[in-house]
Scaffold this active site. Structure first.
Site, PDB file in Angstrom:
ATOM      1  CG  ASN A  10      -1.754   1.190   1.374  1.00 38.49           C
ATOM      2  OD1 ASN A  10      -1.762   2.105   0.552  1.00 38.49           O
ATOM      3  ND2 ASN A  10      -2.259   1.258   2.455  1.00 38.49           N
ATOM      4  CE  LYS A  12      -0.253   3.354   4.776  1.00 37.34           C
ATOM      5  NZ  LYS A  12      -0.165   3.247   6.186  1.00 37.34           N
ATOM      6  CG  HIS A  96      -5.780   2.014   5.250  1.00 43.20           C
ATOM      7  ND1 HIS A  96      -5.466   2.943   5.984  1.00 43.20           N
ATOM      8  CD2 HIS A  96      -4.870   0.963   5.112  1.00 43.20           C
ATOM      9  CE1 HIS A  96      -4.133   2.524   6.439  1.00 43.20           C
ATOM     10  NE2 HIS A  96      -3.745   1.416   5.716  1.00 43.20           N
ATOM     11  CD  GLU A  98      -3.055   5.251   6.786  1.00 43.79           C
ATOM     12  OE1 GLU A  98      -3.164   5.390   5.516  1.00 43.79           O
ATOM     13  OE2 GLU A  98      -2.123   4.839   7.281  1.00 43.79           O
ATOM     14  CD  GLU A 166      -3.487  -2.768   7.368  1.00 44.93           C
ATOM     15  OE1 GLU A 166      -2.328  -2.757   6.831  1.00 44.93           O
ATOM     16  OE2 GLU A 166      -4.498  -1.632   6.814  1.00 44.93           O
ATOM     17  N   GLY A 172       2.312   2.395  10.750  1.00 50.06           N
ATOM     18  CA  GLY A 172       3.417   3.547  10.578  1.00 50.06           C
ATOM     19  C   GLY A 172       3.995   3.926  11.694  1.00 50.06           C
ATOM     20  CB  SER A 212       5.151  -1.640  12.004  1.00 51.74           C
ATOM     21  OG  SER A 212       4.692  -0.374  12.295  1.00 51.74           O
TER      22      SER A 212
HETATM   23  P1  PGA Z   1       2.771   0.419   7.690  1.00 53.76           P
HETATM   24  O1  PGA Z   1       1.306   0.500   6.999  1.00 53.76           O
HETATM   25  O2  PGA Z   1       3.362  -0.948   6.831  1.00 53.76           O
HETATM   26  O3  PGA Z   1       3.562   1.685   7.101  1.00 53.76           O
HETATM   27  O4  PGA Z   1       2.708   0.296   9.033  1.00 53.76           O
HETATM   28  C1  PGA Z   1       0.416  -0.720   6.935  1.00 53.76           C
HETATM   29  C2  PGA Z   1      -0.643  -0.161   6.128  1.00 53.76           C
HETATM   30  O5  PGA Z   1      -1.260   0.819   6.388  1.00 53.76           O
HETATM   31  O6  PGA Z   1      -1.518  -0.721   5.332  1.00 53.76           O
END
Ligand code: PGA
Length: 254
Positions: A10, A12, A96, A98, A166, A172, A212
């Site tokens: 992803n 983003k 997601h 976010e 997740e 992140g 992460s």
């Molecule tokens: P990250 O994000 O690997 O940067 O923690 C994962 C995600 O949001 O899919």
């Protein structure tokens, strides 16, 4: 029948055309396990989807990071599932955290989006996960079960859905869930499928972990019985994404 390992990248809201060229050339040059062992999907921002799709090796598929909840029309700024299907984009990430947190997408809205995307022939990476407060309050399973139920209530088949667990606190942050923490929730979700949907859906649906994931923690996570792959954010922009894809080999030897 086993569940084929699945690794999603992803990207983003990152990248320029130059960055995209670099990432694609790294992926094209990488030595990857065969497509019998791992399914790989990368998800660039909408504006780069066509570029990535045409430049990337054919074994790696592309996904959009979102799509509109119903048929397109007077919805300024949105991209519809029909448009993605028309472009030949096979996958879309929905729900997601976010978008749930920053754009107030509710469980029901995500369920509607998943149902509409599936109806247009897209495959869906559907995301669920608890916040730190929810984990500390001991409600993790309740939260992810409610998020999954809101999707289940709107769809009739899980064949084209990959469920991504997740934990919000791991996204992140560099604070990855421990293999035991991931396994516990994945097993809980599989049990939920078995009890609420069917034993077949429980056995067949891939439940991938995100938050992460890195080149250094991926193998141990991949070794967990109910971890069927990853959704990778930050590390999917770097060459270590190749190492994460290779973690699929852990399952082959299991
Ligand atoms: P990250 O994000 O690997 O940067 O923690 C994962 C995600 O949001 O899919």
């Amino acid at each position: 029948m086993g569940r084929k390992f699945f690794v999603g990248g992803n990207w983003k809201c990152n990248g320029t055309t130059e960055d995209v060229k670099k990432i694609v050339s790294t992926l094209n040059a990488g030595e990857l396990p065969s497509t019998d062992i791992v399914e790989v999907v990368v998800s660039p921002p909408f504006v780069f989807l066509s570029q990535v799709k045409s430049e990337l090796r054919p074994e790696i598929q592309v996904a959009a990071q979102n799509c509109w909840v119903k048929k397109g029309g007077a919805f300024t700024g949105e991209v519809s599932a029909e448009m993605l299907a028309n472009l030949g984009v096979p996958w879309v990430i929905l729900g997601h955290s976010e978008r749930r947190a920053l754009l107030n997408e509710t469980n029901e809205f995500v369920g509607d989006k998943v149902a509409y995307a599936l109806s247009q022939g897209l495959k869906v990476i559907a995301c669920v996960g608890e916040t730190l407060e929810q984990r500390e309050a001991g409600t993790t399973m309740e939260v992810v079960a409610a998020q999954t139920k809101a999707i289940a209530d709107k769809i009739s088949s899980w064949d084209n859905v990959v469920l991504a667990y997740e934990p919000v606190w791991a996204i992140g942050t560099g604070k990855v869930a421990s293999p035991a923490q991931a396994q516990e929730v994945h097993a809980g979700l599989r049990k939920w499928f078995e009890e609420k949907i069917s034993a077949e859906v429980a056995a067949k649906t891939r439940i991938i972990y995100g938050g992460s994931v890195s080149g250094s923690n991926c193998r141990e996570l991949a070794g967990q019985t109910d971890v069927d792959g990853f959704l990778v954010g930050g590390a999917s922009l770097k060459p270590e994404f190749i190492d994460i894809i290779k973690a699929a080999e852990v399952k082959k030897c299991a």
